[in-house]
Design a protein around this motif. Structure first.
Motif, PDB file in Angstrom:
ATOM      1  N   LEU A   1       0.818  -1.214   0.000  1.00 51.54           N
ATOM      2  CA  LEU A   1       0.000   0.000   0.000  1.00 51.54           C
ATOM      3  C   LEU A   1       0.848   1.259   0.000  1.00 51.54           C
ATOM      4  O   LEU A   1       1.918   1.295   0.631  1.00 51.54           O
ATOM      5  CB  LEU A   1      -0.898   0.026   1.232  1.00 51.54           C
ATOM      6  N   TYR A   2       0.367   2.284  -0.702  1.00 58.45           N
ATOM      7  CA  TYR A   2       0.911   3.640  -0.546  1.00 58.45           C
ATOM      8  C   TYR A   2      -0.074   4.403   0.304  1.00 58.45           C
ATOM      9  O   TYR A   2      -1.254   4.529  -0.022  1.00 58.45           O
ATOM     10  CB  TYR A   2       1.085   4.352  -1.891  1.00 58.45           C
ATOM     11  N   ARG A   3       0.403   4.916   1.447  1.00 57.07           N
ATOM     12  CA  ARG A   3      -0.421   5.686   2.376  1.00 57.07           C
ATOM     13  C   ARG A   3       0.133   7.106   2.453  1.00 57.07           C
ATOM     14  O   ARG A   3       1.342   7.314   2.407  1.00 57.07           O
ATOM     15  CB  ARG A   3      -0.392   5.048   3.763  1.00 57.07           C
ATOM     16  N   TYR A   4      -0.781   8.064   2.594  1.00 53.78           N
ATOM     17  CA  TYR A   4      -0.356   9.463   2.629  1.00 53.78           C
ATOM     18  C   TYR A   4      -1.225  10.261   3.583  1.00 53.78           C
ATOM     19  O   TYR A   4      -2.446  10.071   3.658  1.00 53.78           O
ATOM     20  CB  TYR A   4      -0.442  10.085   1.234  1.00 53.78           C
ATOM     21  N   ALA A   5      -0.587  11.162   4.320  1.00 50.08           N
ATOM     22  CA  ALA A   5      -1.309  12.106   5.175  1.00 50.08           C
ATOM     23  C   ALA A   5      -0.571  13.430   5.176  1.00 50.08           C
ATOM     24  O   ALA A   5       0.660  13.475   5.030  1.00 50.08           O
ATOM     25  CB  ALA A   5      -1.439  11.566   6.600  1.00 50.08           C
ATOM     26  N   ALA A   6      -1.316  14.507   5.323  1.00 48.19           N
ATOM     27  CA  ALA A   6      -0.739  15.850   5.426  1.00 48.19           C
ATOM     28  C   ALA A   6      -1.262  16.499   6.691  1.00 48.19           C
ATOM     29  O   ALA A   6      -2.452  16.396   7.008  1.00 48.19           O
ATOM     30  CB  ALA A   6      -1.111  16.687   4.207  1.00 48.19           C
ATOM     31  N   LEU A   7      -0.387  17.165   7.411  1.00 52.50           N
ATOM     32  CA  LEU A   7      -0.762  17.842   8.650  1.00 52.50           C
ATOM     33  C   LEU A   7      -0.414  19.317   8.540  1.00 52.50           C
ATOM     34  O   LEU A   7       0.759  19.685   8.418  1.00 52.50           O
ATOM     35  CB  LEU A   7      -0.033  17.215   9.844  1.00 52.50           C
ATOM     36  N   ASP A   8      -1.432  20.164   8.571  1.00 48.60           N
ATOM     37  CA  ASP A   8      -1.260  21.617   8.546  1.00 48.60           C
ATOM     38  C   ASP A   8      -1.004  22.076   9.982  1.00 48.60           C
ATOM     39  O   ASP A   8      -1.934  22.195  10.783  1.00 48.60           O
ATOM     40  CB  ASP A   8      -2.520  22.273   7.974  1.00 48.60           C
ATOM     41  N   VAL A   9       0.251  22.306  10.309  1.00 49.26           N
ATOM     42  CA  VAL A   9       0.619  22.651  11.686  1.00 49.26           C
ATOM     43  C   VAL A   9       0.035  24.007  12.079  1.00 49.26           C
ATOM     44  O   VAL A   9      -0.347  24.224  13.227  1.00 49.26           O
ATOM     45  CB  VAL A   9       2.146  22.635  11.858  1.00 49.26           C
ATOM     46  N   ASP A  10      -0.051  24.914  11.130  1.00 49.60           N
ATOM     47  CA  ASP A  10      -0.631  26.230  11.428  1.00 49.60           C
ATOM     48  C   ASP A  10      -2.106  26.097  11.824  1.00 49.60           C
ATOM     49  O   ASP A  10      -2.561  26.734  12.777  1.00 49.60           O
ATOM     50  CB  ASP A  10      -0.488  27.163  10.219  1.00 49.60           C
TER      51      ASP A  10
END
Length: 405
Positions: free
Chosen positions: A242-251
């Motif tokens: 699997l390719y897994r992805y997440a993005a976290l906007d720290v602001d």
């Protein structure tokens, strides 16, 4: 204006399993690049990540998402004032929650009718939809309810008191609310925009679901020398890299956490704890669908984390052309090669090669990806990302809706 965004990319091989199934019990799939891929929904991995927080964060930093909010608040009210219990605390909870959120908190009709037919006590009131509140918000609302316990309806008709209830419900959000957001159907202004975005995980290669026909033998039949199965069944499964992805906007996370969870600590401490918990929880967690049947307890072979200053970038397009297994088998080596080629090209084309990256990897097949960043262990990754975020966000605290003016 510079931003602080964390990209998390994961390659993870999962053996025969059924992590996330549809309404027919079949593992979820998706068409991508013209072929069918295994798919695990973003909701499934967000749930697994939230579950992992139980071992990574203090319970006081977490929220509860439930329709049974009145019961939880009633327990806090009784803990605050032991003389208020049972139906009294439930009535206080229902009125306070209604004032705070605008939602109707009442006994479900079907449950009430069913209890009446059986001669049982009336069930506790519930919200008509899932509500997500932090531990601090429950505590604050409990104190407010105790203050107005003599006549809670009259107390909450006072404009200042009702406003206090709404402010309590909209400040000191828990880490999971700040990360994954919240919708309050009856009061859109109480909604929280999620700081984290989690993609549906998909296989880097084509997948066909399979079926396992199984039987269970009746132990007593063996004693009586009877043949035949006690039961039979079929369970569907697949296996995939699997390719897994997440993005976290720290602001956004920083704004959502607002005043923080405790008054006795620097404002950014909860942000840094939340960042570490999210990265570790997302990387290490596993959805529990059919886990007892398949025991698919794997860890990722590759984790690439990048601290962006402009916008998040998913690398899923590296696998738009499905990885083909060589004659000897295996998709991981090919996936690593395609990922390396794509990242090098896309970051060069868009001139984003200066963003700091870290690579956690295991196995000879993943060696080429060491070129994508500084090699680290899991502990080293968490420390490095935490320090980089702390350095990036040092300075004036942005004014969010929960910030002091």
């Amino acid at each position: 204006m510079s931003r602080t965004v964390i990209d998390v990319h994961v390659l993870q091989t999962v053996p025969p399993s059924n992590l996330n199934r549809d309404d027919t019990g079949t593992p979820k799939t998706a068409m991508y690049g013209g072929v069918r891929r295994a798919r695990v929904s973003s909701q499934a991995w967000k749930k697994a990540t939230r579950r992992a927080f139980g071992n990574l964060l203090d319970p006081a930093e977490l929220g509860v998402r439930t329709r049974r909010v009145a019961e939880l608040l009633a327990e806090r009210i009784t803990a605050e004032e032991p003389s208020l219990e049972g139906s009294v605390s439930l009535a206080l909870a229902a009125e306070t929650l209604s004032a705070a959120t605008g939602a109707k908190i009442e006994v479900p009709r079907r449950k009430a009718e069913s209890a009446k037919k059986r001669g049982e006590p009336e069930p506790p009131p519930e919200s008509s939809y899932l509500m997500f509140l932090s531990s601090s918000q429950f505590d604050g609302l409990a104190r407010l309810a105790v203050e107005g316990a003599d006549d809670i309806k009259a107390y909450l008709k006072v404009k200042e008191n009702k406003q206090r209830a709404r402010e309590i419900a909209d400040t000191r959000h828990s880490v999971d609310i700040a990360l994954f957001g919240r919708m309050v159907a009856d009061s859109s202004d109480l909604g929280v925009d999620a700081a984290a975005q989690v993609a549906h995980a998909i296989s880097v290669h084509q997948v066909e679901n399979e079926s396992d026909y199984y039987t269970a033998v009746d132990d007593q039949n063996e004693k009586d020398q009877e043949s035949g199965a006690g039961m039979i069944g079929v369970v569907d499964f697949n296996s995939a890299t699997l390719y897994r992805y997440a993005a976290l906007d720290v602001d956004r996370l920083r704004e959502n956490l607002g005043l923080g969870l405790r008054a006795d600590e620097p404002l950014d401490d909860p942000v840094l704890r939340a960042v570490r918990a999210f990265v570790q929880g997302f990387v290490s967690s596993m959805p529990t669908g059919k886990i007892n049947t398949f025991g698919n307890h794997t860890l990722p072979e590759v984790v690439v984390v990048t601290l962006r200053s402009a916008r998040p970038i998913s690398f899923v397009t590296a696998f738009e052309e499905p990885v083909l297994a060589p004659q000897g088998g295996g998709h991981l080596r090919g996936a690593c090669a395609q990922l390396l080629a794509y990242v090098s090209d896309i970051e060069k084309a868009y001139e984003v090669t200066g963003d700091p990256s870290w690579v956690l990897r295991a196995g000879a097949a993943t060696e080429p990806l060491a070129a994508l960043g500084t090699e680290v262990t899991l502990g080293g990754l968490l420390d490095a990302v935490g320090k980089a975020v702390a350095d990036r966000t040092a300075g004036p605290v942005p004014k969010g809706r929960n910030r002091p003016a």
